[in-house]
Design a protein around this motif. Sequence first.
Motif, PDB file in Angstrom:
ATOM      1  N   GLY A 121      -1.840   5.188   1.195  1.00 17.13           N
ATOM      2  CA  GLY A 121      -1.962   3.991   0.378  1.00 17.13           C
ATOM      3  C   GLY A 121      -3.143   3.132   0.786  1.00 17.13           C
TER       4      GLY A 121
ATOM      5  N   ALA B 161       0.504   4.263  -2.699  1.00 15.22           N
ATOM      6  CA  ALA B 161       0.515   5.696  -2.407  1.00 15.22           C
ATOM      7  C   ALA B 161       1.509   6.427  -3.310  1.00 15.22           C
TER       8      ALA B 161
ATOM      9  N   LEU C 115       0.820  -1.214   0.000  1.00 18.13           N
ATOM     10  CA  LEU C 115       0.000   0.000   0.000  1.00 18.13           C
ATOM     11  C   LEU C 115       0.852   1.261   0.000  1.00 18.13           C
TER      12      LEU C 115
END
Length: 317
Positions: A307, A116, A112
């Motif tokens: 994220g 991002a 994640l």
Amino acid sequence: MYIGVDLGGTNIAIGIVSRDGSLKYDKSIPTKRERKPDEIIRDIINVINEIIKEYGVERETIKAIGIGIPGIADKKGNVIQCVNLNWTDIPLKTPMEKELGIPVFIDNDATLAGLAEYEIGVMKGKESGVFITLGTGVGGGIIINGKIHTGFNNVGSEIGHMIVGENYYDCNCGRNGCLETFASATALINYTRKLIEEGNSETIINEKINGDLNKLNGKIIINAAKEGDKLANKAVDRLVKYLAIGIMNITSVIDPEVFVIGGGLSRAGDFLLDKIRNEVSKNKYFKALPVGKVVLAKLGSEAGIIGAAMLGKSNIK
């Protein structure tokens, strides 16, 4: 609006994120990982309710919640394994959705962080990229054609467990030669300690730690290397050597446009980045063709929350 949850072994960071990836409001609490999973989940739910109220948004405007975990989750939203929290087969999605009435999506935290960087960071505008986090271990986030790639069993981005050589100690996973036993902050500390314990005493590191090897950390080693210390540079160069092998292995399978280096060691900046780029260049097997550019992550500690929120966004049409 979306909510991102960065569930770590030490802290839980939770924030409200706009559709364009801007972090609007956030809050952090200690994880207290010695507790039972349901107690930690209750804390997450409570903080989510708090920040919705404190930021002053209507619950209906929160379209989804994304959660980044330091481990692996299945497609049903159950935590399969999370070593840092000592979680195994823990339902996470279902109890949170039941309590909050908002869709919940879960994935690995490094994956994640990579998402991002793709949405609003240094990967923005690229079709493919690989995020590599150099911290306690080595984590990864793979983006292909604008989408997260984690594979059939959600372990496709566990690049820290790629075998890159034979090491003098085994990985926590039980195998020998994993990338994270060569290229993590832990690996850097372990190898530096090994060199000093073997009698390599001509190093300024001893002064920096007052002879106490328990005070060794990545920052001290990197700073000593920047000052020209031979032992420190030997340790850093070993890390870079095997990281470059890992990068070229990934290139041979995915061939991404960009490699993004994040995590605690990335704070070494251009000193580390230049070493990595030079080593990658030396390891090219098609000399006439470029390798994905190696760059430093941009978002720092906010990447986890952003994220996670973007995971929610990507799953809500």
